[in-house]
Scaffold this motif. Structure first.
Motif, PDB file in Angstrom:
ATOM      1  N   ASP A 121       0.831  -1.204   0.000  1.00  0.00           N
ATOM      2  CA  ASP A 121       0.000   0.000   0.000  1.00  0.00           C
ATOM      3  C   ASP A 121       0.866   1.254   0.000  1.00  0.00           C
ATOM      4  O   ASP A 121       1.820   1.374   0.776  1.00  0.00           O
ATOM      5  N   VAL A 122       0.533   2.184  -0.883  1.00  0.00           N
ATOM      6  CA  VAL A 122       1.246   3.456  -0.964  1.00  0.00           C
ATOM      7  C   VAL A 122       0.253   4.599  -1.150  1.00  0.00           C
ATOM      8  O   VAL A 122      -0.866   4.392  -1.621  1.00  0.00           O
ATOM      9  N   GLU A 123       0.671   5.780  -0.779  1.00  0.00           N
ATOM     10  CA  GLU A 123      -0.068   6.996  -1.078  1.00  0.00           C
ATOM     11  C   GLU A 123       0.598   7.702  -2.257  1.00  0.00           C
ATOM     12  O   GLU A 123       1.826   7.655  -2.407  1.00  0.00           O
ATOM     13  N   ARG A 124      -0.216   8.317  -3.082  1.00  0.00           N
ATOM     14  CA  ARG A 124       0.290   9.148  -4.184  1.00  0.00           C
ATOM     15  C   ARG A 124      -0.223  10.570  -3.941  1.00  0.00           C
ATOM     16  O   ARG A 124      -1.280  10.944  -4.435  1.00  0.00           O
ATOM     17  N   PRO A 125       0.509  11.336  -3.157  1.00  0.00           N
ATOM     18  CA  PRO A 125       0.005  12.661  -2.754  1.00  0.00           C
ATOM     19  C   PRO A 125      -0.169  13.596  -3.943  1.00  0.00           C
ATOM     20  O   PRO A 125       0.532  13.500  -4.953  1.00  0.00           O
ATOM     21  N   SER A 126      -1.124  14.491  -3.808  1.00  0.00           N
ATOM     22  CA  SER A 126      -1.360  15.478  -4.856  1.00  0.00           C
ATOM     23  C   SER A 126      -0.196  16.467  -4.906  1.00  0.00           C
ATOM     24  O   SER A 126       0.551  16.631  -3.937  1.00  0.00           O
ATOM     25  N   VAL A 127      -0.064  17.129  -6.030  1.00  0.00           N
ATOM     26  CA  VAL A 127       1.023  18.071  -6.253  1.00  0.00           C
ATOM     27  C   VAL A 127       0.450  19.472  -6.368  1.00  0.00           C
ATOM     28  O   VAL A 127      -0.589  19.675  -7.006  1.00  0.00           O
ATOM     29  N   ASP A 128       1.115  20.437  -5.749  1.00  0.00           N
ATOM     30  CA  ASP A 128       0.664  21.826  -5.861  1.00  0.00           C
ATOM     31  C   ASP A 128       0.570  22.233  -7.334  1.00  0.00           C
ATOM     32  O   ASP A 128       1.384  21.808  -8.163  1.00  0.00           O
ATOM     33  N   GLU A 129      -0.402  23.070  -7.621  1.00  0.00           N
ATOM     34  CA  GLU A 129      -0.698  23.432  -9.007  1.00  0.00           C
ATOM     35  C   GLU A 129       0.524  23.981  -9.743  1.00  0.00           C
ATOM     36  O   GLU A 129       0.767  23.631 -10.906  1.00  0.00           O
ATOM     37  N   HIS A 130       1.323  24.790  -9.078  1.00  0.00           N
ATOM     38  CA  HIS A 130       2.453  25.423  -9.770  1.00  0.00           C
ATOM     39  C   HIS A 130       3.576  24.442 -10.071  1.00  0.00           C
ATOM     40  O   HIS A 130       4.483  24.746 -10.851  1.00  0.00           O
ATOM     41  N   ARG A 131       3.535  23.251  -9.451  1.00  0.00           N
ATOM     42  CA  ARG A 131       4.571  22.241  -9.689  1.00  0.00           C
ATOM     43  C   ARG A 131       4.061  21.090 -10.545  1.00  0.00           C
ATOM     44  O   ARG A 131       4.839  20.296 -11.056  1.00  0.00           O
ATOM     45  N   ARG A 132       2.744  20.995 -10.720  1.00  0.00           N
ATOM     46  CA  ARG A 132       2.133  19.845 -11.389  1.00  0.00           C
ATOM     47  C   ARG A 132       2.327  19.908 -12.901  1.00  0.00           C
ATOM     48  O   ARG A 132       2.205  20.955 -13.519  1.00  0.00           O
ATOM     49  N   SER A 133       2.610  18.736 -13.492  1.00  0.00           N
ATOM     50  CA  SER A 133       2.724  18.659 -14.943  1.00  0.00           C
ATOM     51  C   SER A 133       1.339  18.735 -15.585  1.00  0.00           C
ATOM     52  O   SER A 133       0.346  18.288 -15.001  1.00  0.00           O
ATOM     53  N   VAL A 134       1.282  19.279 -16.795  1.00  0.00           N
ATOM     54  CA  VAL A 134       0.021  19.275 -17.533  1.00  0.00           C
ATOM     55  C   VAL A 134      -0.270  17.879 -18.085  1.00  0.00           C
ATOM     56  O   VAL A 134      -1.391  17.580 -18.482  1.00  0.00           O
ATOM     57  N   LEU A 135       0.744  17.019 -18.100  1.00  0.00           N
ATOM     58  CA  LEU A 135       0.561  15.640 -18.550  1.00  0.00           C
ATOM     59  C   LEU A 135      -0.105  14.824 -17.448  1.00  0.00           C
ATOM     60  O   LEU A 135       0.360  14.829 -16.300  1.00  0.00           O
ATOM     61  N   LYS A 136      -1.173  14.130 -17.760  1.00  0.00           N
ATOM     62  CA  LYS A 136      -1.866  13.326 -16.763  1.00  0.00           C
ATOM     63  C   LYS A 136      -1.050  12.105 -16.333  1.00  0.00           C
ATOM     64  O   LYS A 136      -1.316  11.528 -15.282  1.00  0.00           O
ATOM     65  N   ASN A 137      -0.093  11.716 -17.155  1.00  0.00           N
ATOM     66  CA  ASN A 137       0.718  10.540 -16.853  1.00  0.00           C
ATOM     67  C   ASN A 137       2.104  10.909 -16.322  1.00  0.00           C
ATOM     68  O   ASN A 137       3.044  10.117 -16.381  1.00  0.00           O
ATOM     69  N   GLN A 138       2.244  12.110 -15.779  1.00  0.00           N
ATOM     70  CA  GLN A 138       3.496  12.575 -15.196  1.00  0.00           C
ATOM     71  C   GLN A 138       3.189  13.342 -13.919  1.00  0.00           C
ATOM     72  O   GLN A 138       2.206  14.083 -13.860  1.00  0.00           O
ATOM     73  N   THR A 139       4.041  13.190 -12.921  1.00  0.00           N
ATOM     74  CA  THR A 139       3.761  13.787 -11.618  1.00  0.00           C
ATOM     75  C   THR A 139       4.068  15.284 -11.578  1.00  0.00           C
ATOM     76  O   THR A 139       3.192  16.105 -11.307  1.00  0.00           O
ATOM     77  N   TYR A 140       5.323  15.642 -11.821  1.00  0.00           N
ATOM     78  CA  TYR A 140       5.748  17.043 -11.741  1.00  0.00           C
ATOM     79  C   TYR A 140       6.164  17.559 -13.113  1.00  0.00           C
ATOM     80  O   TYR A 140       6.393  16.780 -14.042  1.00  0.00           O
ATOM     81  N   LYS A 141       6.312  18.864 -13.214  1.00  0.00           N
ATOM     82  CA  LYS A 141       6.913  19.449 -14.403  1.00  0.00           C
ATOM     83  C   LYS A 141       8.364  18.979 -14.500  1.00  0.00           C
ATOM     84  O   LYS A 141       9.099  19.013 -13.524  1.00  0.00           O
ATOM     85  N   SER A 142       8.769  18.556 -15.687  1.00  0.00           N
ATOM     86  CA  SER A 142      10.156  18.166 -15.879  1.00  0.00           C
ATOM     87  C   SER A 142      11.040  19.397 -16.054  1.00  0.00           C
ATOM     88  O   SER A 142      10.555  20.472 -16.404  1.00  0.00           O
ATOM     89  N   TRP A 143      12.335  19.223 -15.746  1.00  0.00           N
ATOM     90  CA  TRP A 143      13.337  20.268 -15.919  1.00  0.00           C
ATOM     91  C   TRP A 143      13.100  21.499 -15.045  1.00  0.00           C
ATOM     92  O   TRP A 143      13.547  22.593 -15.354  1.00  0.00           O
ATOM     93  N   ALA A 144      12.400  21.330 -13.944  1.00  0.00           N
ATOM     94  CA  ALA A 144      12.120  22.480 -13.080  1.00  0.00           C
ATOM     95  C   ALA A 144      13.377  23.003 -12.402  1.00  0.00           C
ATOM     96  O   ALA A 144      13.517  24.207 -12.173  1.00  0.00           O
ATOM     97  N   LYS A 145      14.314  22.097 -12.095  1.00  0.00           N
ATOM     98  CA  LYS A 145      15.524  22.538 -11.398  1.00  0.00           C
ATOM     99  C   LYS A 145      16.570  21.431 -11.456  1.00  0.00           C
ATOM    100  O   LYS A 145      16.254  20.244 -11.537  1.00  0.00           O
ATOM    101  N   GLY A 146      17.820  21.835 -11.408  1.00  0.00           N
ATOM    102  CA  GLY A 146      18.916  20.882 -11.303  1.00  0.00           C
ATOM    103  C   GLY A 146      18.973  19.881 -12.449  1.00  0.00           C
ATOM    104  O   GLY A 146      18.489  20.117 -13.552  1.00  0.00           O
ATOM    105  N   VAL A 147      19.574  18.726 -12.148  1.00  0.00           N
ATOM    106  CA  VAL A 147      19.737  17.668 -13.147  1.00  0.00           C
ATOM    107  C   VAL A 147      18.384  17.133 -13.616  1.00  0.00           C
ATOM    108  O   VAL A 147      18.202  16.789 -14.773  1.00  0.00           O
TER     109      VAL A 147
END
Length: 319
Positions: A121-147
């Protein structure tokens, strides 16, 4: 039906300097922070779906508390508990959600002396709107920071305990498949690359029985996946901009993957940024065997040689 492990879940890391580790993993590597509870920071990559793939907390030294693995079915947790107890392995039951995002779990030591945790059993927490990807099959925006690696890939473990028992246990009890292996001149396995997924390895286990180590169970590295070779080159630029020494880029002969290694200055844990490699779909796959004389070639097909760098020789304790 035998219980099965589905995938590598997370690494529970303790750091001697939490502030340095957080800057490294969040700002340089580019992991996202899910939450902070009781001083423990829970992180994941932009393409990871479960609650976290890395936890970090302050301690008196850098080490790994345990390594978490998700099972294929909920009932597999109890089935593994029974199977392990039949093997005489002490099992600790962990109440659901004791670890944020992780339900009912069990912890135990494998013969290499590393502590594993199994859960479903795991939780998949929601992501704040400003960090969330527009892709439904991706968690966060890619390339937001660092590597910005996409996901957790594998762990590389070292042991000075009885490695023969460890390899047998990993395969016969936990159900890992041996994909590639390095054999010594005496026929002993010196290193094994094993997986429960189509990856070449979810875990690599290296025998250090002939060497003196501070503790029998060690972590050589944890690995995050980036999408392609250009990401490895981009990572090298980012690491150099932040003043980090690293090993790579290079290519392994074993696994055929591109690599770059860098150490967290807070915990001492090494991180491999990893891409390429190949996937295994053959049900009758025969393990690829390498000889002791081929070890250096297996490690480095081309590029910055990991056999010549002190950075990749060190390990940290794993409980």
């Amino acid at each position: 039906m035998k219980p099965e492990i589905a995938k590598l879940g997370y690494i529970a890391l303790v750091s001697a300097d939490l502030e340095k580790s957080l800057v490294f993993f969040k700002d340089v590597i580019g992991l996202e922070e899910t939450t902070v509870i009781d001083g423990v920071h829970y992180l994941r990559a932009w393409g990871d779906f479960q609650h976290h793939t890395l936890s970090i907390e302050q301690g008196d030294r850098g080490y790994v508390r345990h390594i978490g693995w998700r099972t294929k079915r909920k009932e597999d947790v109890q089935k593994f508990k029974e199977l392990l107890q039949q093997q005489g392995v002490p099992v600790e039951a962990i109440a659901p959600w004791t670890t944020p995002g992780i339900g009912e779990a069990i912890r135990f030591k494998v013969p290499s002396e590393h502590t594993f945790e199994l859960y479903y059993d795991v939780e998949r927490p929601s992501v704040d709107e400003h960090r969330r990807s527009v892709l439904k099959n991706q968690t966060y925006k890619s390339w937001a920071k660092g590597v910005s690696p996409r996901r957790l890939d594998h762990v590389n473990l070292h042991t000075s305990a009885n490695s023969k028992k460890a390899y047998e246990f990993m395969q016969n009890v936990l159900g890992f498949n041996m994909r590639e292996l390095l054999k010594g001149d005496n026929g002993d396995i010196l290193a094994g690359w094993m997986s429960v997924t189509p990856l070449v390895h979810d875990v690599a286990l290296v025998s250090r029985q002939k060497e003196e180590t501070p503790t029998p169970a060690r972590l050589h590295h944890l690995s995050y996946w980036v999408d392609d070779s250009q990401d490895i080159l981009r990572a090298a630029d980012i690491l150099r901009e932040h003043g980090f020494d690293f090993v790579g880029p290079g290519k392994h002969a074993i696994s055929q993957a591109l690599y770059l290694y860098v150490c967290d200055p807070g915990s001492g844990a090494r991180v491999e940024l990893f891409t390429g490699s190949y996937l295994i779909f053959e049900p009758d796959w025969e393990p690829v065997e390498w000889s002791e004389s081929e070890r250096a070639f297996g490690n480095t097909y081309w590029g910055d040689s990991i056999s010549k760098k002190e950075l990749v020789k060190t390990t940290i304790e794993a409980m």
